[in-house]
Enzyme design. Structure first.
Site, PDB file in Angstrom:
ATOM      1  N   ARG A 122      23.310  19.922  37.290  1.00  7.35           N
ATOM      2  CA  ARG A 122      23.945  20.164  35.977  1.00  7.35           C
ATOM      3  C   ARG A 122      23.743  21.581  35.448  1.00  7.35           C
ATOM      4  NH1 ARG A 122      21.570  15.184  35.053  1.00  7.35           N
ATOM      5  NH2 ARG A 122      23.029  13.472  35.382  1.00  7.35           N
ATOM      6  N   LYS A 144      34.336  32.915  33.721  1.00  2.00           N
ATOM      7  CA  LYS A 144      35.339  32.038  34.352  1.00  2.00           C
ATOM      8  C   LYS A 144      34.937  31.817  35.809  1.00  2.00           C
ATOM      9  CE  LYS A 144      39.564  32.943  31.729  1.00  2.00           C
ATOM     10  NZ  LYS A 144      40.962  33.427  31.825  1.00  2.00           N
ATOM     11  N   GLU A 186      43.063  47.256  37.573  1.00  2.00           N
ATOM     12  CA  GLU A 186      42.477  46.604  36.392  1.00  2.00           C
ATOM     13  C   GLU A 186      41.942  47.651  35.406  1.00  2.00           C
ATOM     14  OE1 GLU A 186      42.791  43.443  35.881  1.00  2.00           O
ATOM     15  OE2 GLU A 186      42.894  42.448  37.832  1.00  2.00           O
ATOM     16  N   LYS A 228      35.839  44.624  28.405  1.00  5.62           N
ATOM     17  CA  LYS A 228      35.907  43.194  28.715  1.00  5.62           C
ATOM     18  C   LYS A 228      34.832  42.424  27.946  1.00  5.62           C
ATOM     19  CE  LYS A 228      36.686  39.518  31.829  1.00  5.62           C
ATOM     20  NZ  LYS A 228      37.062  39.018  33.127  1.00  5.62           N
ATOM     21  N   GLU A 238      39.433  31.981  25.663  1.00  2.16           N
ATOM     22  CA  GLU A 238      40.840  32.382  25.664  1.00  2.16           C
ATOM     23  C   GLU A 238      41.697  31.527  24.743  1.00  2.16           C
ATOM     24  OE1 GLU A 238      42.240  33.625  29.565  1.00  2.16           O
ATOM     25  OE2 GLU A 238      44.292  33.168  28.946  1.00  2.16           O
ATOM     26  N   ARG A 242      41.670  36.905  23.935  1.00  6.31           N
ATOM     27  CA  ARG A 242      41.288  37.151  25.331  1.00  6.31           C
ATOM     28  C   ARG A 242      42.516  37.235  26.233  1.00  6.31           C
ATOM     29  NH1 ARG A 242      36.346  34.475  29.040  1.00  6.31           N
ATOM     30  NH2 ARG A 242      36.949  35.557  30.941  1.00  6.31           N
ATOM     31  N   ASN A 246      45.365  39.448  30.218  1.00  6.44           N
ATOM     32  CA  ASN A 246      46.389  39.046  31.182  1.00  6.44           C
ATOM     33  C   ASN A 246      47.567  40.010  31.230  1.00  6.44           C
ATOM     34  OD1 ASN A 246      44.972  36.716  31.892  1.00  6.44           O
ATOM     35  ND2 ASN A 246      45.784  35.632  30.106  1.00  6.44           N
ATOM     36  N   HIS A 249      49.762  40.332  34.228  1.00  4.07           N
ATOM     37  CA  HIS A 249      49.400  39.228  35.113  1.00  4.07           C
ATOM     38  C   HIS A 249      50.415  38.095  35.144  1.00  4.07           C
ATOM     39  CE1 HIS A 249      45.662  41.367  35.356  1.00  4.07           C
ATOM     40  NE2 HIS A 249      45.096  40.459  36.133  1.00  4.07           N
ATOM     41  N   HIS A 253      50.927  37.298  38.813  1.00  8.85           N
ATOM     42  CA  HIS A 253      50.581  36.021  39.460  1.00  8.85           C
ATOM     43  C   HIS A 253      51.794  35.411  40.154  1.00  8.85           C
ATOM     44  CE1 HIS A 253      46.915  35.440  36.596  1.00  8.85           C
ATOM     45  NE2 HIS A 253      46.557  36.009  37.738  1.00  8.85           N
ATOM     46  N   HIS A 266      46.150  41.796  44.725  1.00  5.58           N
ATOM     47  CA  HIS A 266      46.184  41.492  43.295  1.00  5.58           C
ATOM     48  C   HIS A 266      46.586  42.730  42.481  1.00  5.58           C
ATOM     49  CE1 HIS A 266      45.269  39.470  39.584  1.00  5.58           C
ATOM     50  NE2 HIS A 266      44.412  40.427  39.248  1.00  5.58           N
TER      51      HIS A 266
HETATM   52  N1  LIG Z   1      36.464  35.071  37.067  1.00  6.63           N
HETATM   53  C1  LIG Z   1      37.286  36.016  36.685  1.00  6.63           C
HETATM   54  O1  LIG Z   1      37.381  36.342  35.506  1.00  6.63           O
HETATM   55  C2  LIG Z   1      38.116  36.699  37.714  1.00  6.63           C
HETATM   56  C3  LIG Z   1      38.841  37.844  37.372  1.00  6.63           C
HETATM   57  C4  LIG Z   1      39.559  38.485  38.365  1.00  6.63           C
HETATM   58  C5  LIG Z   1      39.573  37.987  39.649  1.00  6.63           C
HETATM   59  N2  LIG Z   1      38.869  36.863  39.943  1.00  6.63           N
HETATM   60  C6  LIG Z   1      38.860  36.329  41.321  1.00  6.63           C
HETATM   61  O2  LIG Z   1      38.273  37.298  42.177  1.00  6.63           O
HETATM   62  C7  LIG Z   1      38.773  37.117  43.484  1.00  6.63           C
HETATM   63  C8  LIG Z   1      39.114  38.459  44.077  1.00  6.63           C
HETATM   64  O3  LIG Z   1      37.960  39.260  44.105  1.00  6.63           O
HETATM   65  P1  LIG Z   1      37.800  40.479  45.124  1.00  6.63           P
HETATM   66  O4  LIG Z   1      38.985  41.331  45.054  1.00  6.63           O
HETATM   67  O5  LIG Z   1      36.473  41.071  44.865  1.00  6.63           O
HETATM   68  O6  LIG Z   1      37.895  39.777  46.546  1.00  6.63           O
HETATM   69  P2  LIG Z   1      36.768  39.258  47.574  1.00  6.63           P
HETATM   70  O7  LIG Z   1      35.654  38.634  46.890  1.00  6.63           O
HETATM   71  O8  LIG Z   1      37.487  38.456  48.582  1.00  6.63           O
HETATM   72  O9  LIG Z   1      36.276  40.589  48.256  1.00  6.63           O
HETATM   73  C9  LIG Z   1      37.168  41.315  49.074  1.00  6.63           C
HETATM   74  C10 LIG Z   1      36.539  41.703  50.401  1.00  6.63           C
HETATM   75  O10 LIG Z   1      35.645  42.776  50.195  1.00  6.63           O
HETATM   76  C11 LIG Z   1      34.446  42.545  50.921  1.00  6.63           C
HETATM   77  N3  LIG Z   1      33.402  43.279  50.237  1.00  6.63           N
HETATM   78  C12 LIG Z   1      32.688  42.926  49.143  1.00  6.63           C
HETATM   79  N4  LIG Z   1      31.896  43.922  48.768  1.00  6.63           N
HETATM   80  C13 LIG Z   1      32.088  44.942  49.630  1.00  6.63           C
HETATM   81  C14 LIG Z   1      31.575  46.256  49.748  1.00  6.63           C
HETATM   82  N5  LIG Z   1      30.702  46.739  48.858  1.00  6.63           N
HETATM   83  N6  LIG Z   1      31.998  47.017  50.755  1.00  6.63           N
HETATM   84  C15 LIG Z   1      32.912  46.567  51.644  1.00  6.63           C
HETATM   85  N7  LIG Z   1      33.450  45.340  51.577  1.00  6.63           N
HETATM   86  C16 LIG Z   1      33.046  44.543  50.579  1.00  6.63           C
HETATM   87  C17 LIG Z   1      34.299  41.069  50.884  1.00  6.63           C
HETATM   88  O11 LIG Z   1      33.469  40.644  51.911  1.00  6.63           O
HETATM   89  C18 LIG Z   1      35.731  40.594  51.049  1.00  6.63           C
HETATM   90  O12 LIG Z   1      36.097  40.503  52.383  1.00  6.63           O
HETATM   91  C19 LIG Z   1      39.958  36.181  43.370  1.00  6.63           C
HETATM   92  O13 LIG Z   1      39.611  34.939  43.883  1.00  6.63           O
HETATM   93  C20 LIG Z   1      40.213  36.085  41.881  1.00  6.63           C
HETATM   94  O14 LIG Z   1      40.714  34.834  41.501  1.00  6.63           O
HETATM   95  C21 LIG Z   1      38.146  36.226  39.003  1.00  6.63           C
HETATM   96 ZN   LIG Z   2      43.461  40.700  37.417  1.00  2.04          ZN
END
Ligand SMILES: NC(=O)c1ccc[n+]([C@@H]2O[C@H](COP(=O)([O-])OP(=O)(O)OC[C@H]3O[C@@H](n4cnc5c(N)ncnc54)[C@H](O)[C@@H]3O)[C@@H](O)[C@H]2O)c1
Ligand SMILES: [Zn+2]
Length: 372
Positions: A122, A144, A186, A228, A238, A242, A246, A249, A253, A266
């Site tokens: 939990r 999130k 972003e 942020k 949101e 908040r 987006n 987005h 999306h 993205h």
């Molecule tokens: N929670 C939120 O508010 C929020 C906001 C935006 C995006 N997201 C989510 O985030 C995800 C995308 O995140 P992302 O773009 O970081 O993708 P990711 O986590 O897949 O990372 C991308 C790649 O980079 C590699 N990597 C990580 N750190 C590295 C480094 N320092 N050097 C080299 N490679 C490295 C990872 O192994 C991976 O293969 C999506 O699933 C999206 O939905 C969440």
């Molecule tokens: Zn985004």
């Protein structure tokens, strides 16, 4: 710059520390933020090889036992199978309520790790240690968490705030070019929605940003996180403001879903999304063309407008309508007033949206000409 940024959410408040080389000296921060003596390091093998060593050494010196927990890379693994694998591992480590989970990697790990931490017994303490630009400026802040499910992105999730966010911008040195530029989209977004000065500094110093100069990145990340943090502090779930986050987005999306997440990153998707939102704003008389042109120029210089084959306007329109952020059958858009100021608006005439989409469609085939 070593002052932490605070996310103010009464008893769920936490600090964001941003510092070059932070992974080598993070134990005191962890010590202060969580009582855990055992912490699972959720990560990918590759990322752990680069950055896990200093982190684990640091934890050990502080009397905290680190339990590496490796999961495969990629959005396709952000699913229930990996989530269960993580929970099973935590159980096999014999973790109790007083243990913690730290996500070392990109947004995929942060989202999934946060959800696992919220579920295990939990809820155990969760720490974000983002290593992609996207995760450092966006995903690691705000609580999130989610996995993709049944073909729908982020369908299962929870709001679960971390206890601490640790950002070491030097980890970005190993990030590939496309990933890096995606994160910059972003940062451009933050400039447009909240900070004209940040936008201008991107316009002015893009060369040193793209060559990833330490001090420069540090400042950009700091500014982005502050924006942020402030927005999340005002509207955690949101219910209103908040939604500004987006910006770009709604269409972004839809395009990601339409083309598949490999063909359009993205950042590439929301770059077109920002072009679109801004073009709508011009059509609606909310801002001058100049506001649109400056965004197009900056996004193009970053290299975010990827040439891509045409889409079906009606299908993309339907996808925007389905986006969970659109409420009561009308699409909600974040629209530009000027660089640094946006409005949230619903009930935009369908015809205006369709004609902006049609214009975008013709421009995407030759993005080097993309303008107004
Ligand atoms: N929670 C939120 O508010 C929020 C906001 C935006 C995006 N997201 C989510 O985030 C995800 C995308 O995140 P992302 O773009 O970081 O993708 P990711 O986590 O897949 O990372 C991308 C790649 O980079 C590699 N990597 C990580 N750190 C590295 C480094 N320092 N050097 C080299 N490679 C490295 C990872 O192994 C991976 O293969 C999506 O699933 C999206 O939905 C969440
Ligand atoms: Zn985004």
């Amino acid at each position: 710059l070593t002052h932490p940024i605070e996310v103010n959410l009464s008893e769920r408040s936490y600090s964001i520390f941003i510092q070059d080389g932070l992974l080598d000296k993070c134990a005191p921060h962890i010590h202060r933020a969580v009582p855990a003596k055992k912490i699972a390091i959720l990560t990918h093998r590759k990322v752990f090889e680069w950055y896990g060593g200093s982190l684990c050494r640091n934890l050990k010196n502080a009397g905290i036992a680190a339990y590496p927990l490796f999961v495969p890379e990629g959005e396709i693994h952000k699913n229930e199978k990996t989530l269960m694998f993580i929970l099973r591992k935590l159980a096999s480590f014999g973790f109790q309520r007083d243990a913690g989970l730290l996500a070392l990697g990109g947004g995929v790990l942060g989202d999934m790790g946060g959800l696992a931490a919220s579920l295990y017994m939990r809820g155990i303490d969760f720490i974000q240690c983002p290593t992609t630009l996207l995760a450092q400026v966006d995903a690691s802040i705000g609580g999130k968490t989610a996995i993709d499910f049944s073909g729908i992105k982020n369908l299962i999730g929870a709001f679960y705030q971390p206890k601490l966010v640790l950002i070491d911008p030097t980890t970005l040195k190993t990030l590939n070019e496309r990933q890096f530029r995606t994160g910059l989209a972003e940062v451009v977004k933050y400039g447009v929605i909240a900070d004209g000065k940040l936008f201008r500094s991107l316009e002015k110093n893009l060369g040193s940003v793209l060559s990833r100069q330490d001090g420069v990145l540090n400042r950009l990340i700091h500014r982005s996180c502050s924006i942020k943090a402030k927005i999340v502090s005002r509207d955690e779930r949101e219910s209103g403001s908040r939604a500004r986050l987006n910006y770009g987005h709604t269409l972004g999306h839809a395009l990601e879903a339409y083309y598949g997440y490999d063909r359009l990153s993205h950042g590439e998707a929301i770059a077109y999304g920002m072009w679109f939102a801004s073009s709508l704003s011009v059509r609606l008389g909310l801002c001058t063309k100049e506001v649109l042109i400056r965004q197009v120029r900056l996004l193009r210089r970053i290299g975010l407008f990827k040439k891509i084959s045409g889409f079906n306007v009606a299908t993309v329109y339907e996808k925007m309508l389905l986006d969970k952020k659109g409420k009561e059958g009308s699409i909600q858009f974040v629209l530009t007033r000027k660089i640094g100021l946006v409005n949230i608006q619903k009930n935009i005439p369908r015809q205006i949206i369709l004609s902006a989409l049609t214009q975008l469609l013709s421009q995407m085939k030759r993005p080097s000409k993309l303008d107004v």
